[in-house]
Design an enzyme around this catalytic site. Structure first.
Site, PDB file in Angstrom:
ATOM      1  N   TYR A  21       0.811  -1.227   0.000  1.00 18.84           N
ATOM      2  CA  TYR A  21       0.000   0.000   0.000  1.00 18.84           C
ATOM      3  C   TYR A  21       0.839   1.269   0.000  1.00 18.84           C
ATOM      4  O   TYR A  21       2.044   1.237   0.159  1.00 18.84           O
ATOM      5  CB  TYR A  21      -1.051   0.006   1.098  1.00 18.84           C
ATOM      6  CG  TYR A  21      -0.680  -0.135   2.549  1.00 18.84           C
ATOM      7  CD1 TYR A  21       0.620  -0.046   3.027  1.00 18.84           C
ATOM      8  CD2 TYR A  21      -1.698  -0.353   3.488  1.00 18.84           C
ATOM      9  CE1 TYR A  21       0.905  -0.171   4.364  1.00 18.84           C
ATOM     10  CE2 TYR A  21      -1.424  -0.474   4.835  1.00 18.84           C
ATOM     11  CZ  TYR A  21      -0.113  -0.377   5.272  1.00 18.84           C
ATOM     12  OH  TYR A  21       0.153  -0.489   6.608  1.00 18.84           O
ATOM     13  N   GLU A  22       0.155   2.398  -0.241  1.00 15.85           N
ATOM     14  CA  GLU A  22       0.789   3.713  -0.434  1.00 15.85           C
ATOM     15  C   GLU A  22       1.760   3.703  -1.616  1.00 15.85           C
ATOM     16  O   GLU A  22       2.785   4.368  -1.602  1.00 15.85           O
ATOM     17  CB  GLU A  22       1.505   4.177   0.846  1.00 15.85           C
ATOM     18  CG  GLU A  22       0.630   4.254   2.062  1.00 15.85           C
ATOM     19  CD  GLU A  22      -0.586   5.147   1.863  1.00 15.85           C
ATOM     20  OE1 GLU A  22      -0.589   5.968   0.926  1.00 15.85           O
ATOM     21  OE2 GLU A  22      -1.543   5.015   2.641  1.00 15.85           O
ATOM     22  N   GLY A  23       1.401   2.976  -2.656  1.00 14.20           N
ATOM     23  CA  GLY A  23       2.262   2.836  -3.821  1.00 14.20           C
ATOM     24  C   GLY A  23       3.145   1.628  -3.661  1.00 14.20           C
ATOM     25  O   GLY A  23       4.014   1.602  -2.780  1.00 14.20           O
TER      26      GLY A  23
END
Length: 595
Positions: A440-442
């Site tokens: 997550y978050e890229g």
């Protein structure tokens, strides 16, 4: 049940001795009251909160998970009470602006606290962590009216925040966002659409939840240039700025996940929900990046935090568990077998974890100090230099910390043998919780592409040039010190390899742009390991000055760990370098039908 002890001594070493942050931060505007004693007191009290309040809820929170009933989410038993204690102590507001009710302390202190939170209970840490990121985005981009209305209660922790980006059909490619924002006559907007994977989208910890939502205005340009950012509260504030009527925001369901089960991951539905524009129209992605970059650093800290707590428990198990005899002779003659700790391969796994953890702690704190410099130093040149360092290192912290965090929690689980696979020992939870940080978050592949496609090129390559110059200067200043040779020489070689590889990669990509994508992940790891080598050389230099007068053994252990890193972990870069130079053709030669 696993245990956790906050690594206060090592945090103090990094802050006071390695970085000499006391003087650096004390001289910045607004930090004149930040003293060594104050920092130590915060670390010690924060450590107690993490050890005594939050960590005991970690395993039970994982086993119970969040519950979803009739649109409402209930966090695991004890979370709500712990959160109340947490905000009463002022912990969410450590680095927030005093004008908003914050304590105005350095980001450097907040980062050290973040590590301890992630070690103690990473699921719990996500609720205040997302709020911190939302506060940052609003403080930078929202109107004064929105700031005054929402930020004080978010800083206090009574209201929490989220970031709503992902939709069922789009993740990284936010240009595909379909959520719509239609202007209302009163200047607000009607937000309609569905967002998925929303951490803390619904829960019972706070009075209100403030969603930051990416959406498209009517007739907005296609792609990322047509995205705007909106503040959408769960409940609309009333005349007294207390949570009033329910907005058109609802939770459709929560995800059943591999890990972080005490953190609610929600499907959020917006049905003509009232929202307010944050920043300029069609510039929402740039505004949201303020929060995203903050969260990427926080996600990296999860890798460090989980690596630390896994290491502590694996060491204790290795001390106590009897298994086989040492190859060099019996070490525990009064026992039927020797402890696991006598075996070289057990030590390999433990020391790999320790060396990564302590290197990561140094890099995280150095980066946080540069955030403080970028925000507050009176000299514009210093601010720019610090900001360049933070921009360059952010994808490395997010990707490498979370990669090594998953690797090392798995190594520590391996120390336990079969018991590591059993729930009651707690190690399998650390592995499961660590896995999401790579996604997550890229995803970490996206972080690597950010490094090679953006950070190497922006401002004519100023970011890596500035960083390499700093390493060159350190090596030149210390290269003639014979006592440091065993640390400086490997650093010099790694630095030369990285700079040569960077030049090669940029040149090759001019002929074949696929070379950047093919190299990205391995290149980021080389960059991270070289950066760790620089910090380990610096830590060794500090330890050498103090080892003779140290009766605790702290500095001797630091030196031995530095030697382990240089000898056993840094050499990875040779193989990674060879792999990168083999070229993108080895990947791209395959026809799609061959997969």
């Amino acid at each position: 049940m696993p245990s956790y002890k906050a690594p206060i001594r090592d945090l103090q070493f990094v802050f006071h001795e390695l970085l000499e942050a006391d003087e650096t931060l004390h001289n910045l505007p607004g930090f004149d009251e930040v003293s060594p004693d104050l920092v130590d007191a915060i670390l010690e009290e924060g450590g107690k909160i993490c050890e005594e309040l939050l960590h005991p809820l970690n395993q039970s929170g994982d086993q119970e998970g969040c519950q979803f009933n009739d649109g409402q989410v209930t966090t695991p038993k004890g979370f709500k009470e712990a959160y109340s204690t947490y905000i009463e102590g002022g912990w969410p507001s450590l680095a927030a602006d005093p004008e908003l009710g914050g304590q105005g302390l350095p980001e450097t202190v907040a980062f050290m606290m973040e590590e301890m939170l992630c070690s103690a209970n990473v699921s719990f840490s996500l609720y205040p962590g997302l709020t911190r990121g939302a506060i940052s985005a609003l403080n930078h981009h929202a109107s004064d009216e929105l700031k005054q209305q929402y930020l004080p209660k978010m800083v206090e922790g009574r209201w929490s925040g989220t970031m709503c980006l992902t939709e069922p059909h789009c993740g990284t490619d936010l240009g595909l966002v379909r959520t719509r924002a239609v202007p209302n006559e009163d200047g607000s907007y009607a937000i309609s659409g569905t967002k998925i994977f929303i951490t803390g989208g619904e829960h019972d910890l706070t009075e209100n939840i403030i969603h930051l939502v990416l959406a498209r205005l009517p007739d907005a340009p296609e792609g990322v240039r047509g995205i705007s950012l909106f503040l959408v509260p769960k409940r609309l504030p009333d005349a007294n700025n207390e949570p009033g009527e329910q907005n058109g925001v609802s939770c459709g369901s929560i995800e059943h996940k591999m890990g972080i089960k005490g953190s609610a991951t929600c499907v959020m539905n917006f049905d003509s929900a009232t929202g307010y524009l944050v920043g300029p129209e069609n510039k929402g992605l740039a505004c949201m990046f303020t929060m995203m970059n903050s969260e990427r650093l926080a996600i990296g800290m999860q890798g460090l935090g989980l690596g630390e707590v896994a290491y502590q428990n694996a060491v204790e198990y290795a001390r106590e568990r009897l298994q086989s005899r040492s190859a060099t002779g019996v070490k525990a003659p009064d026992k039927p077998a020797d402890p696991l700790l006598v075996h070289p391969d057990i030590r390999r796994m433990l020391l790999t974890t320790r060396a990564y953890n302590e290197g990561a702690r140094a890099l995280a704190t150095w980066t946080a100090m540069n955030i403080d410099l970028a925000h507050r130093h009176p000299d514009e040149q210093v601010r720019q230099e610090a900001d360049d360092y933070v921009a360059l290192i952010t994808p490395i912290i997010k990707a490498f910390f979370s990669d090594y965090g998953y690797e090392t929690t798995t190594l520590c689980q391996q120390v336990y043998g079969g018991h590591g696979y059993i729930q009651e020992w707690g190690m399998e939870q650390f592995v499961r919780d660590a896995r999401i940080a790579q996604i997550y978050e890229g995803t970490n592949g996206i972080q690597a592409l950010d490094l090679v496609r953006r950070k190497l090129y922006i401002n004519d390559g100023r970011l890596p040039k500035r960083f390499f110059s700093m390493l060159d200067n350190y090596i030149a200043e210390n290269g003639d010190n014979p006592s440091l040779a065993e640390f400086i020489n490997p650093l010099r070689d790694a630095n030369a390899l990285l700079q040569d590889l960077t030049s090669w990669l940029i040149a090759e990509s001019e002929q074949n742009p696929d070379e950047l994508g093919a190299a990205a992940t391995d290149y980021l790891r080389i960059f991270a390991l070289t950066t760790f080598a620089w910090l380990w050389a610096r830590m060794a230099a500090v330890a050498l000055e103090k080892v003779e007068s140290d009766s605790s053994g702290f500095y001797r252990t630091k030196l031995n760990t530095a030697r382990f890193f240089m000898g056993r972990l840094l050499p990875q870069i040779q193989g990674l370098n060879s792999g990168i130079r083999s070229g993108a053709g080895l990947m791209m030669a395959f026809d799609e039908s061959e997969f």
